[in-house]
Design a protein around this motif. Structure first.
Motif, short mmCIF file in Angstrom:
data_model
loop_
_atom_site.label_atom_id
_atom_site.label_comp_id
_atom_site.label_asym_id
_atom_site.label_seq_id
_atom_site.Cartn_x
_atom_site.Cartn_y
_atom_site.Cartn_z
N ARG A 169 50.83 43.82 48.64
CA ARG A 169 50.86 44.42 49.99
C ARG A 169 51.80 43.67 50.92
NH1 ARG A 169 49.56 48.43 47.58
NH2 ARG A 169 47.40 48.90 47.09
N LEU A 198 43.01 47.82 39.39
CA LEU A 198 42.16 46.76 38.87
C LEU A 198 41.57 47.28 37.57
CD1 LEU A 198 41.42 43.99 40.03
CD2 LEU A 198 39.44 45.04 41.13
N ALA A 203 34.33 48.43 57.20
CA ALA A 203 35.62 47.73 57.29
C ALA A 203 36.13 47.33 55.90
CB ALA A 203 35.48 46.48 58.16
N ASP A 204 35.24 47.35 54.91
CA ASP A 204 35.63 46.94 53.56
C ASP A 204 36.14 48.13 52.76
OD1 ASP A 204 36.02 45.77 51.12
OD2 ASP A 204 33.91 45.27 50.76
N LEU A 205 37.38 48.51 53.04
CA LEU A 205 37.95 49.67 52.36
C LEU A 205 38.21 49.38 50.89
CD1 LEU A 205 40.49 50.87 55.06
CD2 LEU A 205 38.29 51.87 54.49
N THR A 206 38.54 48.15 50.57
CA THR A 206 38.76 47.79 49.16
C THR A 206 37.48 47.98 48.37
OG1 THR A 206 40.37 46.15 49.89
CG2 THR A 206 39.61 45.98 47.61
N ARG A 252 45.97 54.35 53.32
CA ARG A 252 45.99 53.99 51.90
C ARG A 252 44.68 54.42 51.22
NH1 ARG A 252 48.15 48.96 52.42
NH2 ARG A 252 50.20 49.73 51.89
N LEU A 297 42.50 40.78 43.08
CA LEU A 297 42.70 41.20 44.47
C LEU A 297 43.70 40.28 45.19
CD1 LEU A 297 39.12 42.31 45.61
CD2 LEU A 297 41.04 43.72 44.83
N ILE A 344 32.59 42.03 42.21
CA ILE A 344 33.93 41.86 42.77
C ILE A 344 33.82 41.44 44.24
CG2 ILE A 344 36.01 43.11 43.45
CD1 ILE A 344 35.70 44.69 40.82
N ARG A 400 39.82 40.37 51.51
CA ARG A 400 40.68 41.32 50.80
C ARG A 400 40.25 42.75 51.10
NH1 ARG A 400 43.91 37.92 50.68
NH2 ARG A 400 44.25 36.38 49.06
N GLU A 401 39.63 42.93 52.27
CA GLU A 401 39.04 44.23 52.58
C GLU A 401 40.08 45.32 52.82
OE1 GLU A 401 36.64 43.15 55.97
OE2 GLU A 401 34.89 42.87 54.69
N ASP A 402 41.32 44.91 53.13
CA ASP A 402 42.35 45.88 53.50
C ASP A 402 43.31 46.24 52.38
OD1 ASP A 402 41.28 45.72 56.01
OD2 ASP A 402 42.74 44.23 56.71
N VAL A 403 43.22 45.59 51.22
CA VAL A 403 44.30 45.81 50.24
C VAL A 403 44.21 47.18 49.56
CG1 VAL A 403 44.71 43.36 49.85
CG2 VAL A 403 43.15 44.59 48.34
N VAL A 404 43.03 47.70 49.34
CA VAL A 404 42.77 49.00 48.72
C VAL A 404 43.48 49.16 47.37
CG1 VAL A 404 42.75 51.50 48.98
CG2 VAL A 404 42.42 50.06 50.98
N VAL A 405 42.68 49.22 46.31
CA VAL A 405 43.24 49.35 44.95
C VAL A 405 42.51 50.46 44.21
CG1 VAL A 405 43.86 46.91 44.79
CG2 VAL A 405 41.58 47.65 44.04
N GLU A 406 43.08 50.88 43.07
CA GLU A 406 42.35 51.72 42.15
C GLU A 406 41.54 50.80 41.24
OE1 GLU A 406 41.18 54.31 41.17
OE2 GLU A 406 42.23 55.98 42.10
N SER A 422 35.71 54.70 42.87
CA SER A 422 36.37 54.92 41.57
C SER A 422 35.40 54.72 40.42
CB SER A 422 37.55 53.95 41.40
OG SER A 422 38.52 54.19 42.37
N THR A 468 35.26 41.10 47.72
CA THR A 468 36.35 41.65 48.52
C THR A 468 36.56 40.87 49.82
OG1 THR A 468 34.80 43.22 49.49
CG2 THR A 468 36.09 44.00 47.62
N THR A 527 44.25 57.25 48.37
CA THR A 527 43.66 56.86 47.09
C THR A 527 42.55 57.82 46.68
OG1 THR A 527 44.15 54.54 47.57
CG2 THR A 527 42.57 54.95 45.82
N SER A 577 45.62 50.68 56.31
CA SER A 577 44.64 50.65 55.21
C SER A 577 43.86 51.95 55.13
CB SER A 577 43.69 49.48 55.40
OG SER A 577 44.41 48.28 55.44
#
Lengths: 307, 219
Positions: A71, A81, B103-106, B148, A64, A90, A95-101, B113, A92, B152, B145
């Motif tokens: 970003r 990831l 707020a935890d979009l990640t 995004r 992350l 994991i 790192r709450e805003d990075v958004v990944v697969e 997923s 976060t 996703t 975000s």
């Protein structure tokens, strides 16, 4: 399909090699390898990467952290990831805003799935932080016809933006083209902006509009209120008109910005629309000139978009 | 024109079936039946369909209880929840995975997923995903975000031949943001209440009734 460059970050050499070979198997993927957050950061600074595949545990941080770096430097780039660390392990935090697969590495056929996912996330633009026009591929194809070397040096755009800035009494007037990942300014009276990432650019929203976009106060609009970059550029008010080609593709915008909230009268917006039409005519003439120069006796072609 | 049968159909709702990979935005007031509409659109039509909820307004267990009350078949190999509420807690017994905060979009994206993969691996070739609602994400996370995150989710649903049903209460976001978010979806289902009657209208999809259609809800 053009060749993709994929950054693969994993400290485990064996796993990384298997992933690399799986990604490179179809011949269209060039893999850049990294074994730490630091190495990944260097690789991102060194070259254009289309997609990032990263393990979670790295010697100097996590996957992350790699995504956060992406970003910062090229925000549109999809990050995957690829790990056998389960989601509940994991962290976060920050790192709450990075958004990944996320793709579990321990599932059967995981690497085949990964190769597919890399292709999909790139072609479908699944990690962009802004709304996309419905026919983005066609729009980009059209843009290519107008976006020719030497455009930035065209005095006509400098004159137009200078006139506009004087006419409206605003901080900045500019003409920008919106490409796949950023807005590039052809002329910018009142400032010296060269590029802006699409997720920070207000024009990225303007090109979705039929007529124009007016934001009297960026802090009062949810789309822009938390966009720090706009504050750094002293943008508090905005008016922009899309630049639409004769075949209906929107390639950029003619815009005004101001450092304080302000309104724009109907007369002002009507004039701004005229400025945009003039800028588009300039682009169209240059395209035809370019075409006839490069094609010799051939007649000028289309602007790249299917009718 | 497609001669293929639509993949996802909706029982007792005036919405024609839709193709695999379709993402729908459902709009309407929170108290006007939008929750029941979303849950009913998630009803599995056969055992090889999965159902995945991203719960942000109401917690995971409550979501499953309400789903069951509407006739939802809760087979926890193929049904699960990503719980994004502040109160959310992991519950393996009913496949609920807590994120801790909208707020935890990640975290939400990763749990989504992961759960999607597992439901698929457990034999659900088709998965219906319900997001109820998007509003807390929009309120608590930065706009970039949220875009995004939405791209996703809808992107994965599209390539996996899934169905996405994402609810949002227009009263919680400004019109511009709503229309920007709507761009990520193939079509929109609007719900409204007038003269004590609830009606829905489908926009942006082919072969659908084009006017307001009355709809009966239990609650």
């Amino acid at each position: 399909m053009r060749e993709l460059t994929v950054l693969c970050a994993d400290a485990d050499e064996t796993e990384r090699a298997v992933t690399r070979d799986a990604l490179a198997a179809d011949g269209d993927v060039d893999v850049v390898e990294a074994s730490s957050v630091d190495e990944a950061t260097d690789a991102l600074a060194g070259e254009r990467v289309d997609c990032v595949v990263t393990a979670y545990d790295l010697p100097d941080g996590t996957g992350l952290d790699v995504a956060a770096q992406v970003r910062e430097t090229s925000p549109d780039t999809p990050c995957i990831l690829f790990t056998d660390v389960s989601p509940d392990r994991i962290d976060t935090d920050q790192r709450e805003d990075v958004v990944v697969e996320y793709l579990p590495r321990d599932m059967p056929g995981a690497r085949e799935s990964l190769a597919r996912m890399v292709g999909n996330t790139v072609t479908e633009r699944t990690q962009v932080g802004y709304p996309l026009p419905t026919a983005e591929d066609e729009r980009l194809a059209a843009l290519e016809q107008y976006d020719r070397p030497g455009l930035e040096a065209a005095d006509a755009f400098d004159r137009l933006t200078t006139l506009a800035r004087n006419r409206f009494g605003v901080d900045v007037a500019f003409v920008g083209l919106i490409d796949a990942h950023e807005e590039r300014f052809l002329a910018c009276a009142g400032s010296e902006w060269e590029t802006l990432s699409r997720e920070d650019s207000m024009c990225t929203h303007t090109i979705l509009e039929d007529e124009l976009l007016v934001v009297e106060d960026t802090h009062a609009d949810d789309r822009f209120a938390d966009n720090d970059r706009l504050d750094e550029l002293d943008i508090r008010a905005y008016a922009g008109v899309p630049l639409e080609t004769p075949r209906g593709a929107t390639v950029g915008a003619f815009c005004l910005t101001h450092d304080e909230p302000r309104t724009f009268s109907e007369d002002e917006l009507a004039d701004l629309t005229l400025f945009a039409a003039e800028a588009m005519d300039q682009l169209e003439l240059r395209r035809r000139l370019n075409d006839s120069e490069s094609e010799g006796t051939e007649t000028a072609g289309t602007d790249g978009e299917d009718a | 024109m497609s001669i293929q049968e639509p993949t996802y159909t909706f029982e007792n709702l005036p919405i024609a079936g839709v193709d695999a990979g379709t993402n729908l935005l459902v709009t309407g007031p929170a108290l006007g039946g939008i929750r029941e509409l979303t849950l009913r659109m998630l009803l599995r039509r056969h055992s090889r369909e999965g159902a995945l909820f991203v719960a942000a307004d109401v917690d995971g267990r409550q979501t499953l209880t309400d789903y069951q009350a509407l006739g939802g078949d809760v087979d926890f190999a193929r049904v699960g929840v990503v719980d994004c509420t502040e109160e959310g807690a992991d519950d393996d017994s009913c496949n609920v995975h807590a994120v801790g905060s909208p707020a935890d979009l990640t975290g939400a994206g990763i749990e989504f997923s992961s759960l999607y993969e597992r439901i698929h691996a457990n034999g659900a070739s088709r998965v219906r995903t319900g997001i109820y609602t998007l509003s807390p994400f929009v309120v608590y996370a930065p706009a970039k975000s949220v875009f995004r995150f939405v791209h996703t989710l809808t992107g994965r649903i599209r390539v996996a031949d899934g169905l996405g049903v994402c609810a949002i209460d227009p009263g919680t976001v400004d019109d511009q943001t709503l229309s920007s978010i709507a761009q990520a979806f193939d079509g929109k289902i609007e719900l409204r209440e007038s003269d004590g009657r609830r009606k829905i209208r489908v926009r942006g999809l082919p072969d659908q009734p084009d006017d307001w259609q009355p709809v009966e809800f239990e609650h």
